[in-house]
Design a protein around this motif. Structure first.
Motif, PDB file in Angstrom:
ATOM      1  N   ALA A  82       3.771  -7.550 -12.001  1.00  0.00           N
ATOM      2  CA  ALA A  82       5.087  -7.869 -12.557  1.00  0.00           C
ATOM      3  C   ALA A  82       6.211  -7.425 -11.627  1.00  0.00           C
ATOM      4  CB  ALA A  82       5.254  -7.216 -13.925  1.00  0.00           C
ATOM      5  N   GLU A  83       6.044  -6.256 -11.019  1.00  0.00           N
ATOM      6  CA  GLU A  83       7.072  -5.741 -10.112  1.00  0.00           C
ATOM      7  C   GLU A  83       7.187  -6.574  -8.845  1.00  0.00           C
ATOM      8  OE1 GLU A  83       9.356  -3.162 -10.424  1.00  0.00           O
ATOM      9  OE2 GLU A  83       8.732  -3.147 -12.513  1.00  0.00           O
ATOM     10  N   LEU A  84       6.104  -7.208  -8.444  1.00  0.00           N
ATOM     11  CA  LEU A  84       6.119  -8.053  -7.253  1.00  0.00           C
ATOM     12  C   LEU A  84       6.528  -9.482  -7.596  1.00  0.00           C
ATOM     13  CD1 LEU A  84       5.310  -8.483  -4.208  1.00  0.00           C
ATOM     14  CD2 LEU A  84       3.133  -9.265  -5.118  1.00  0.00           C
ATOM     15  N   GLU A  85       5.990  -9.990  -8.701  1.00  0.00           N
ATOM     16  CA  GLU A  85       6.158 -11.403  -9.018  1.00  0.00           C
ATOM     17  C   GLU A  85       7.610 -11.789  -9.316  1.00  0.00           C
ATOM     18  OE1 GLU A  85       3.338 -14.542 -11.195  1.00  0.00           O
ATOM     19  OE2 GLU A  85       4.038 -12.945 -12.513  1.00  0.00           O
ATOM     20  N   LYS A  86       8.289 -11.032 -10.137  1.00  0.00           N
ATOM     21  CA  LYS A  86       9.657 -11.405 -10.509  1.00  0.00           C
ATOM     22  C   LYS A  86      10.587 -11.470  -9.291  1.00  0.00           C
ATOM     23  CE  LYS A  86      13.482 -10.385 -13.607  1.00  0.00           C
ATOM     24  NZ  LYS A  86      13.973  -9.525 -14.698  1.00  0.00           N
ATOM     25  N   PRO A  87      10.640 -10.437  -8.432  1.00  0.00           N
ATOM     26  CA  PRO A  87      11.520 -10.552  -7.277  1.00  0.00           C
ATOM     27  C   PRO A  87      11.092 -11.657  -6.306  1.00  0.00           C
ATOM     28  CG  PRO A  87      10.492  -8.363  -7.351  1.00  0.00           C
ATOM     29  CD  PRO A  87      10.051  -9.109  -8.551  1.00  0.00           C
ATOM     30  N   LEU A  88       9.777 -11.935  -6.239  1.00  0.00           N
ATOM     31  CA  LEU A  88       9.302 -13.032  -5.395  1.00  0.00           C
ATOM     32  C   LEU A  88       9.815 -14.364  -5.920  1.00  0.00           C
ATOM     33  CD1 LEU A  88       7.569 -14.136  -3.080  1.00  0.00           C
ATOM     34  CD2 LEU A  88       5.615 -14.076  -4.653  1.00  0.00           C
ATOM     35  N   LEU A  89       9.761 -14.546  -7.231  1.00  0.00           N
ATOM     36  CA  LEU A  89      10.281 -15.779  -7.828  1.00  0.00           C
ATOM     37  C   LEU A  89      11.778 -15.913  -7.583  1.00  0.00           C
ATOM     38  CD1 LEU A  89       8.381 -15.701 -11.253  1.00  0.00           C
ATOM     39  CD2 LEU A  89       7.837 -17.108  -9.251  1.00  0.00           C
ATOM     40  N   ILE A  90      12.508 -14.838  -7.778  1.00  0.00           N
ATOM     41  CA  ILE A  90      13.963 -14.851  -7.567  1.00  0.00           C
ATOM     42  C   ILE A  90      14.295 -15.194  -6.122  1.00  0.00           C
ATOM     43  CG2 ILE A  90      16.032 -13.391  -7.500  1.00  0.00           C
ATOM     44  CD1 ILE A  90      14.814 -11.902  -9.963  1.00  0.00           C
ATOM     45  N   ALA A  91      13.635 -14.518  -5.185  1.00  0.00           N
ATOM     46  CA  ALA A  91      13.921 -14.752  -3.761  1.00  0.00           C
ATOM     47  C   ALA A  91      13.571 -16.180  -3.356  1.00  0.00           C
ATOM     48  CB  ALA A  91      13.137 -13.755  -2.907  1.00  0.00           C
ATOM     49  N   THR A  92      12.463 -16.693  -3.878  1.00  0.00           N
ATOM     50  CA  THR A  92      12.057 -18.054  -3.528  1.00  0.00           C
ATOM     51  C   THR A  92      13.028 -19.070  -4.098  1.00  0.00           C
ATOM     52  OG1 THR A  92       9.745 -17.335  -3.490  1.00  0.00           O
ATOM     53  CG2 THR A  92      10.137 -19.695  -3.549  1.00  0.00           C
ATOM     54  N   LEU A  93      13.494 -18.859  -5.313  1.00  0.00           N
ATOM     55  CA  LEU A  93      14.492 -19.765  -5.886  1.00  0.00           C
ATOM     56  C   LEU A  93      15.806 -19.703  -5.122  1.00  0.00           C
ATOM     57  CD1 LEU A  93      13.810 -19.392  -9.694  1.00  0.00           C
ATOM     58  CD2 LEU A  93      13.593 -21.487  -8.332  1.00  0.00           C
ATOM     59  N   LYS A  94      16.202 -18.520  -4.689  1.00  0.00           N
ATOM     60  CA  LYS A  94      17.412 -18.408  -3.867  1.00  0.00           C
ATOM     61  C   LYS A  94      17.235 -19.170  -2.563  1.00  0.00           C
ATOM     62  CE  LYS A  94      19.233 -14.025  -5.562  1.00  0.00           C
ATOM     63  NZ  LYS A  94      19.490 -12.615  -5.248  1.00  0.00           N
ATOM     64  N   GLU A 102       0.831  -1.205   0.000  1.00  0.00           N
ATOM     65  CA  GLU A 102       0.000   0.000   0.000  1.00  0.00           C
ATOM     66  C   GLU A 102       0.866   1.256   0.000  1.00  0.00           C
ATOM     67  OE1 GLU A 102      -3.513   2.215   2.572  1.00  0.00           O
ATOM     68  OE2 GLU A 102      -2.916   0.177   3.112  1.00  0.00           O
ATOM     69  N   ASP A 103       1.928   1.242   0.778  1.00  0.00           N
ATOM     70  CA  ASP A 103       2.851   2.381   0.820  1.00  0.00           C
ATOM     71  C   ASP A 103       3.485   2.613  -0.550  1.00  0.00           C
ATOM     72  OD1 ASP A 103       4.453   4.439   2.203  1.00  0.00           O
ATOM     73  OD2 ASP A 103       6.122   3.041   1.857  1.00  0.00           O
ATOM     74  N   ALA A 104       3.893   1.537  -1.202  1.00  0.00           N
ATOM     75  CA  ALA A 104       4.494   1.659  -2.525  1.00  0.00           C
ATOM     76  C   ALA A 104       3.488   2.231  -3.522  1.00  0.00           C
ATOM     77  CB  ALA A 104       5.005   0.297  -3.004  1.00  0.00           C
ATOM     78  N   ALA A 105       2.249   1.788  -3.442  1.00  0.00           N
ATOM     79  CA  ALA A 105       1.212   2.303  -4.350  1.00  0.00           C
ATOM     80  C   ALA A 105       0.984   3.795  -4.114  1.00  0.00           C
ATOM     81  CB  ALA A 105      -0.091   1.523  -4.169  1.00  0.00           C
ATOM     82  N   GLN A 106       0.936   4.190  -2.860  1.00  0.00           N
ATOM     83  CA  GLN A 106       0.731   5.607  -2.547  1.00  0.00           C
ATOM     84  C   GLN A 106       1.898   6.454  -3.041  1.00  0.00           C
ATOM     85  OE1 GLN A 106      -0.021   5.551   1.684  1.00  0.00           O
ATOM     86  NE2 GLN A 106      -2.171   4.998   1.402  1.00  0.00           N
ATOM     87  N   ARG A 107       3.122   5.953  -2.884  1.00  0.00           N
ATOM     88  CA  ARG A 107       4.293   6.680  -3.378  1.00  0.00           C
ATOM     89  C   ARG A 107       4.284   6.757  -4.903  1.00  0.00           C
ATOM     90  NH1 ARG A 107       8.814   3.776  -1.936  1.00  0.00           N
ATOM     91  NH2 ARG A 107       7.615   2.215  -0.840  1.00  0.00           N
ATOM     92  N   TYR A 108       3.832   5.679  -5.550  1.00  0.00           N
ATOM     93  CA  TYR A 108       3.737   5.656  -7.008  1.00  0.00           C
ATOM     94  C   TYR A 108       2.755   6.726  -7.482  1.00  0.00           C
ATOM     95  CZ  TYR A 108       3.186   3.850 -11.756  1.00  0.00           C
ATOM     96  OH  TYR A 108       3.138   3.730 -13.112  1.00  0.00           O
ATOM     97  N   PHE A 109       1.571   6.777  -6.847  1.00  0.00           N
ATOM     98  CA  PHE A 109       0.574   7.786  -7.225  1.00  0.00           C
ATOM     99  C   PHE A 109       1.083   9.197  -6.962  1.00  0.00           C
ATOM    100  CE2 PHE A 109      -2.674   4.302  -6.785  1.00  0.00           C
ATOM    101  CZ  PHE A 109      -3.044   4.301  -8.118  1.00  0.00           C
ATOM    102  N   ALA A 110       1.792   9.387  -5.866  1.00  0.00           N
ATOM    103  CA  ALA A 110       2.337  10.712  -5.561  1.00  0.00           C
ATOM    104  C   ALA A 110       3.357  11.119  -6.623  1.00  0.00           C
ATOM    105  CB  ALA A 110       2.972  10.718  -4.170  1.00  0.00           C
ATOM    106  N   ALA A 111       4.181  10.172  -7.053  1.00  0.00           N
ATOM    107  CA  ALA A 111       5.200  10.463  -8.068  1.00  0.00           C
ATOM    108  C   ALA A 111       4.563  10.744  -9.430  1.00  0.00           C
ATOM    109  CB  ALA A 111       6.182   9.296  -8.177  1.00  0.00           C
ATOM    110  N   LEU A 112       3.417  10.135  -9.702  1.00  0.00           N
ATOM    111  CA  LEU A 112       2.723  10.366 -10.968  1.00  0.00           C
ATOM    112  C   LEU A 112       2.212  11.797 -11.097  1.00  0.00           C
ATOM    113  CD1 LEU A 112       0.437   7.263 -11.641  1.00  0.00           C
ATOM    114  CD2 LEU A 112       2.340   8.058 -13.029  1.00  0.00           C
ATOM    115  N   GLY A 113       1.846  12.370  -9.961  1.00  0.00           N
ATOM    116  CA  GLY A 113       1.271  13.707 -10.018  1.00  0.00           C
ATOM    117  C   GLY A 113      -0.023  13.688 -10.800  1.00  0.00           C
TER     118      GLY A 113
END
Length: 82
Positions: free
Chosen positions: A40-52, A16-27
């Motif tokens: 996509a931004e969540l899934e790829k790092p989740l896959l990487i971390a889980t494989l590690k 939620e914090d990331a979404a709020q910061r994203y909207f703030a940056a969009l103006g």
């Protein structure tokens, strides 16, 4: 009494914090396909971390993620992780 640290804050709070910061940056700019972008931004790092975490064991990673191994492999290919 302990204070909340990064490790005890629930994941949804970070998202939620990331979404709020994203909207703030969009103006005033319009947001398009935000759901797909966040996924996509969540899934790829989740896959990487889980494989590690599983030292590359796809069967264990799939089980942890609640996916079947074929679905995991499809996702890994789509993110060019295979």
């Amino acid at each position: 009494m302990t204070t909340q640290t990064e490790n005890t804050i629930p994941l949804h709070v970070h998202v939620e914090d990331a979404a709020q910061r994203y909207f703030a940056a969009l103006g005033d700019a319009k947001a398009n396909n935000l759901y797909e972008i966040f996924l996509a931004e969540l899934e790829k790092p989740l896959l990487i971390a889980t494989l590690k975490h599983t030292r590359g064991n796809q069967s264990k990673a799939a089980k942890i993620l609640g996916l079947n191994r074929g679905t995991l492999r499809t996702k890994l290919k789509s993110y060019r992780l295979l």
